[in-house]
Design an enzyme around this catalytic site. Structure first.
Site, short mmCIF file in Angstrom:
data_model
loop_
_atom_site.label_atom_id
_atom_site.label_comp_id
_atom_site.label_asym_id
_atom_site.label_seq_id
_atom_site.Cartn_x
_atom_site.Cartn_y
_atom_site.Cartn_z
N LYS A 19 0.83 -1.21 0.00
CA LYS A 19 0.00 0.00 0.00
C LYS A 19 0.87 1.26 0.00
CE LYS A 19 -2.94 0.81 3.59
NZ LYS A 19 -2.74 2.16 4.16
N ARG A 119 -8.50 12.31 12.58
CA ARG A 119 -7.08 11.98 12.81
C ARG A 119 -6.22 13.24 12.87
NH1 ARG A 119 -5.48 6.98 9.14
NH2 ARG A 119 -3.62 7.09 10.45
N SER A 164 7.27 8.83 12.21
CA SER A 164 6.15 8.67 11.28
C SER A 164 6.62 8.91 9.86
CB SER A 164 5.04 9.67 11.64
OG SER A 164 4.21 9.87 10.52
N GLN A 166 4.68 9.16 7.40
CA GLN A 166 3.77 10.11 6.75
C GLN A 166 4.24 11.54 7.01
OE1 GLN A 166 -0.19 9.00 8.02
NE2 GLN A 166 -0.16 7.12 6.82
N ASP A 312 1.62 -1.32 11.93
CA ASP A 312 0.32 -1.73 11.39
C ASP A 312 0.00 -3.19 11.69
OD1 ASP A 312 -0.04 0.81 10.38
OD2 ASP A 312 0.64 0.30 8.36
N ARG A 385 -7.67 -3.29 9.29
CA ARG A 385 -6.71 -4.18 9.96
C ARG A 385 -7.36 -4.91 11.15
NH1 ARG A 385 -2.79 -3.79 6.70
NH2 ARG A 385 -2.12 -1.78 5.88
#
Ligand code: S3P
Length: 426
Positions: A19, A119, A164, A166, A312, A385
């Site tokens: 992903k 978030r 992170s 991201q 994850d 998940r």
């Protein structure tokens, strides 16, 4: 959905494309000059959200059964969208694209689904604002919808308080457009797909320990990318193969980048029988085939720098721990609270319903494993998940397990239930 039982799992499978890598292929391909071709792209809802955002900014992207073709227009080739950009459920889309949007010569509104709009976005608003970005949270709650006014940016050195990828990637992407070098230092190294792939596209990017540095204004050139199988998706079959007796599963072509392979380390440390075969490098990413056999597992303690490499997979690890003898302690994982759901609360709620001895903590959980689990009515809270981890928990539970909103697996693994069924029926 009523979840299946299994008395063995046998066979071979290839899990869908990674992903994180699929998102990045679309983003960087859009900013490169020429046609980027991507095979084994993940056709999950999250990656389709990324495609749709770039299409709305004038990038032609062909999604064929064999490959994705992204007709990139260069770093300065995006055009103003006529609609709001919708990232759906995808944190990666929201946070990475914000770094790109901050530097354009147009303004956009970026939003997503109910989960995305809860978030935390302050983690990107803060460093991007230090670079000069003009980003406001519409509802003044540091969440999406975000109003992003494109502007000129300056290079910074950012010490990120969280490990992170991201956050790191958002700042590095903004750094492509800054007036000087941009660096990000993180407390522990998070997944490094941005660094590897941007370099392959021609960016001037270097990494040293936990610092990545990018120089602005490169010529990004189109690439051919073959996406490895997602280790986060393979994790469900690694766990299932280990805990279900009489099982043997060969999972082919899995990405085992060292910034993502914590699940393998933990499964081996728990006593898992996993053979790593046919190791090779594809486009800078390490891949291998994984042969998994039933094993008797024991508890472990997990914390510190391994956490970003398996963040994850923690819902799946918690389920494995419930079936393992002894105590498993997971700590330093407070990030779990701000994923697609609060994964500390939801994993604990569902495992408690199945009869597991689990105590949630502020930054993880303590699981006393080895007691049989029983079926129960569970809720995925629309977190892919959670749905997949508990489909594995249900394989060995006594009685019937029902999962609410089980189809949310479409986010990252549309064929998950079919692939599991194929191994049960072999
Ligand atoms: C991702 C980074 C991780 C991970 C997410 C994908 C990425 O998030 O949990 O599923 O592709 O960069 P954080 O960067 O918030 O840890």
């Amino acid at each position: 959905m009523i979840l299946q039982h299994a008395d063995k799992l046998k066979g071979e499978l290839t899990v869908p494309g990674d992903k994180s890598i699929s998102h990045r292929a679309v983003m960087f391909g859009s900013l490169a000059k020429g046609t980027t071709r991507v095979t084994h792209f993940l056709q999950g809802a999250d990656c389709l959200s990324t495609i749709s955002c770039f299409q709305k900014m004038g990038i032609q992207i062909e999604n064929t059964p064999d490959e994705i073709r992204i007709h990139g227009k260069g770093l300065y080739g995006l055009s103003a969208p006529t609609e709001v950009l919708d990232a759906g459920n995808s944190g990666t889309t929201t946070r990475l694209i914000s770094g790109i949007l901050a530097a354009q010569n147009f303004n956009v509104t970026l939003t997503g689904d109910a989960s995305i709009c809860k978030r935390p976005m302050k983690r990107i608003i803060t460093p991007l604002s230090m670079m000069g970005a003009k980003i406001t949270s519409r509802d003044k709650n540091d969440c999406a919808p975000l109003l992003i006014e494109g502007t000129s940016l300056k290079g910074i050195h950012y010490n990120s308080p969280v490990a992170s990828a991201q956050v790191k990637s958002s700042v590095l992407l903004a750094g492509l457009y800054a007036d000087g070098a941009t660096s990000v230092t993180e407390p522990f190294l998070s997944r490094n797909h941005t660094e590897l792939m941007l370099r392959a596209f021609g960016a001037k990017i270097t990494s040293q320990n936990t610092t990545a540095t990018i120089c602005p204004d490169p010529d990004l050139c189109a690439l051919e990318i073959n996406v490895p199988g997602d280790i986060s998706s393979a994790a469900y079959f690694i766990a299932a193969g280990l805990i279900v007796p009489n099982s043997e599963i060969l999972i082919k072509n899995v990405g085992i980048n060292p910034t993502r392979d914590g699940i393998l380390k933990v499964a081996l440390e728990m006593g898992g029988n996993i053979e790593i075969q046919n190791m090779r490098t594809d486009g800078g990413e390490l891949t291998a085939d994984l042969l998994v056999r039933s094993s008797s597992l024991h508890g472990v303690t997990i914390g510190g720098e391994i956490i970003p490499t398996l963040i994850d997979e923690i819902p799946m690890i918690a389920v494995m721990a419930a079936y393992a003898e002894g105590t498993t302690t997971i700590k330093d994982a407070a990030e779990l609270k701000v994923k697609e759901s609060d994964r500390i609360a939801i994993v604990s709620e569902n495992l408690l319903k199945m009869g597991c001895d689990i105590t949630p903590t502020d930054d993880g959980m303590i699981i006393k494993g080895g007691k049989p689990l029983h079926g129960a009515a569970l809720n995925s809270y629309l977190d892919h998940r959670i749905a997949m981890s508990f489909a594995v928990a249900a394989l060995l539970a006594d009685g019937e397990t029902e999962m609410k909103d089980a189809e949310c697996v479409n986010i990252s693994y549309p064929t998950f239930y079919q692939d599991l069924e194929d191994l049960i029926r072999k």
